[in-house]
Design a protein around this motif. Structure first.
Motif, short mmCIF file in Angstrom:
data_model
loop_
_atom_site.label_atom_id
_atom_site.label_comp_id
_atom_site.label_asym_id
_atom_site.label_seq_id
_atom_site.Cartn_x
_atom_site.Cartn_y
_atom_site.Cartn_z
N SER A 152 47.86 47.77 29.06
CA SER A 152 47.12 47.85 30.32
C SER A 152 45.92 46.91 30.31
O SER A 152 45.59 46.28 31.32
CB SER A 152 46.67 49.28 30.56
OG SER A 152 45.90 49.37 31.75
N GLU A 154 45.73 44.09 28.80
CA GLU A 154 46.20 42.71 28.93
C GLU A 154 46.25 42.26 30.39
O GLU A 154 46.15 41.07 30.70
CB GLU A 154 47.60 42.56 28.30
CG GLU A 154 47.64 42.76 26.80
CD GLU A 154 46.94 41.65 26.06
OE1 GLU A 154 46.87 40.52 26.58
OE2 GLU A 154 46.44 41.90 24.94
N LYS A 155 46.39 43.22 31.30
CA LYS A 155 46.47 42.90 32.73
C LYS A 155 45.10 42.96 33.40
O LYS A 155 44.98 42.63 34.58
CB LYS A 155 47.43 43.87 33.43
CG LYS A 155 48.84 43.87 32.85
CD LYS A 155 49.68 44.96 33.49
CE LYS A 155 51.07 45.04 32.85
NZ LYS A 155 51.88 46.14 33.42
N ALA A 156 44.09 43.42 32.66
CA ALA A 156 42.75 43.58 33.22
C ALA A 156 41.87 42.40 32.83
O ALA A 156 42.27 41.52 32.07
CB ALA A 156 42.14 44.89 32.75
N GLN A 157 40.65 42.39 33.37
CA GLN A 157 39.69 41.32 33.09
C GLN A 157 38.32 41.93 32.82
O GLN A 157 38.03 43.07 33.21
CB GLN A 157 39.60 40.34 34.27
CG GLN A 157 40.89 39.64 34.63
CD GLN A 157 41.31 38.62 33.60
OE1 GLN A 157 40.53 38.23 32.73
NE2 GLN A 157 42.54 38.16 33.69
N ARG A 161 38.79 45.30 30.87
CA ARG A 161 39.66 44.89 29.77
C ARG A 161 39.10 45.34 28.42
O ARG A 161 39.80 45.93 27.60
CB ARG A 161 39.82 43.36 29.79
CG ARG A 161 40.67 42.79 28.65
CD ARG A 161 40.59 41.27 28.67
NE ARG A 161 41.37 40.66 27.62
CZ ARG A 161 42.63 40.26 27.75
NH1 ARG A 161 43.25 40.39 28.91
NH2 ARG A 161 43.28 39.72 26.74
#
Length: 334
Positions: A152, A154-157, A161
């Motif tokens: 999860s 990996e898809k965030a910033q 993240r």
């Protein structure tokens, strides 16, 4: 055998059994003393139960009295990271376990807001070493949850993240799996987090000034004289192929700073077409000597190499009698 002899024999046997029983009890007690948990460093250590809601509330009041003002004042990532370290060191040897746990949680939050993954990891290790997990679940289930959180992340910033990455690593540390390919996988993830958390500082001394009115101001430790929007500031910088959270450390006075500003990334072979541009509004910091950090967002670098990072103005947002825009002290990439 006489009655006296029989009586003496029975007393002797009773005494012997008492001694043997006592020795067995002592041996059992000694054996039980080794039945303790080991911390994540491998040294024997007893984890404490996490405080309940009432204990946590009281602990937070104590911490607010000691650090409350500093927490409110910490605006920039640098200030938050510094305060997180201070709180971490203050609670390492704290005897009140509720205060210790609450302090570690506050330090963790500040480290995430500062985007300091190395510090966040140090705090998570301290939590796992000293406190039991919130709930007891099998190690396999904990690892499954850790994998879910990592994917999860990996898809965030940015902060979201980092928060999920630290939570995932916490799951692994609590699983207590230290050998084999699973442990190797998580060690690689920890290394990835540490390398991604390295701070790149582009300070005012190394900037390229694109305009005749811009100047290096040693009294302010910044670039000043930015009164013409068509002028801009650049830095050459070597970057890895990943995402960076970009922030500007600046100051402005009165109504100054009411500008839509941009940070653009260029290749060294094309100065006219940016790979990516981030926009944000800069408002007054309250004075030319008062600096604040403003995040512009995430820049994604497609491949490793040298790039040009440019700070430039887009337009004024409203009427302003202050002729100059902002002073620039640094750009941070995390």
């Amino acid at each position: 055998m006489s009655q006296w002899a029989l009586f003496w024999l029975l007393c002797t046997l009773s005494t012997a059994l008492t001694v043997v029983g006592g020795a067995r009890g002592e041996a059992a007690e000694q054996t039980h003393s080794f039945d303790i948990k080991f911390d994540i460093k491998g040294a024997p250590g007893q984890r404490a139960v996490q405080p309940n809601a009432k204990e946590l509330l009281q602990a937070e009041k104590v911490l607010d009295e000691v650090f409350g003002r500093e927490i409110v004042k910490a605006k920039s990532s640098t200030e938050k990271g510094k305060l997180a370290k201070e709180i971490l060191e203050a609670v390492r040897d704290e005897q009140d376990l509720a205060v210790k746990f609450a302090g570690l949680q506050i330090a963790r939050r500040l480290a995430i807001e500062a985007l300091d993954g190395k510090l966040g990891l140090e705090i998570v290790r301290e939590i796992v070493q000293n406190f039991e997990p919130a709930e007891e679940i099998p190690a396999t289930d904990r690892l499954t949850e850790g994998d879910r959180l990592w994917l999860s992340a990996e898809k965030a910033q940015g902060r979201d993240r980092l928060s999920k990455q630290l939570e995932a690593i916490e799951c692994w540390l609590y699983s207590d799996i230290k050998t084999g390919l699973v442990a190797k996988k998580w060690e690689l993830r920890v290394q990835q987090l540490q390398s991604a958390s390295a701070l790149i500082t582009l300070d005012w001394k190394n900037a390229l000034l694109r305009g005749q009115h811009l100047k290096y101001d040693t009294r302010q430790d910044s670039i000043s004289g930015w009164c013409y929007p068509q002028e801009y500031i650049e830095w050459p910088v070597d970057l890895a192929a990943r995402s960076y959270d970009v922030a500007l450390l600046y100051s402005s006075r009165g109504n100054a700073g009411g500008y839509l500003m941009a940070i653009s990334l260029f290749t060294t072979t094309n100065y006219y077409q940016p790979l990516m541009t981030l926009h944000t509004e800069l408002i007054s910091t309250g004075g030319w000597n008062i600096y604040a950090e403003k995040s512009f967002g995430i820049i994604k670098v497609p491949r490793p190499g040298r790039y040009i990072l440019r700070v430039h103005a887009i337009r004024r947002l409203g009427p302003d009698f202050e002729p100059c825009l902002v002073n620039v002290r640094a750009v941070f990439l995390r």
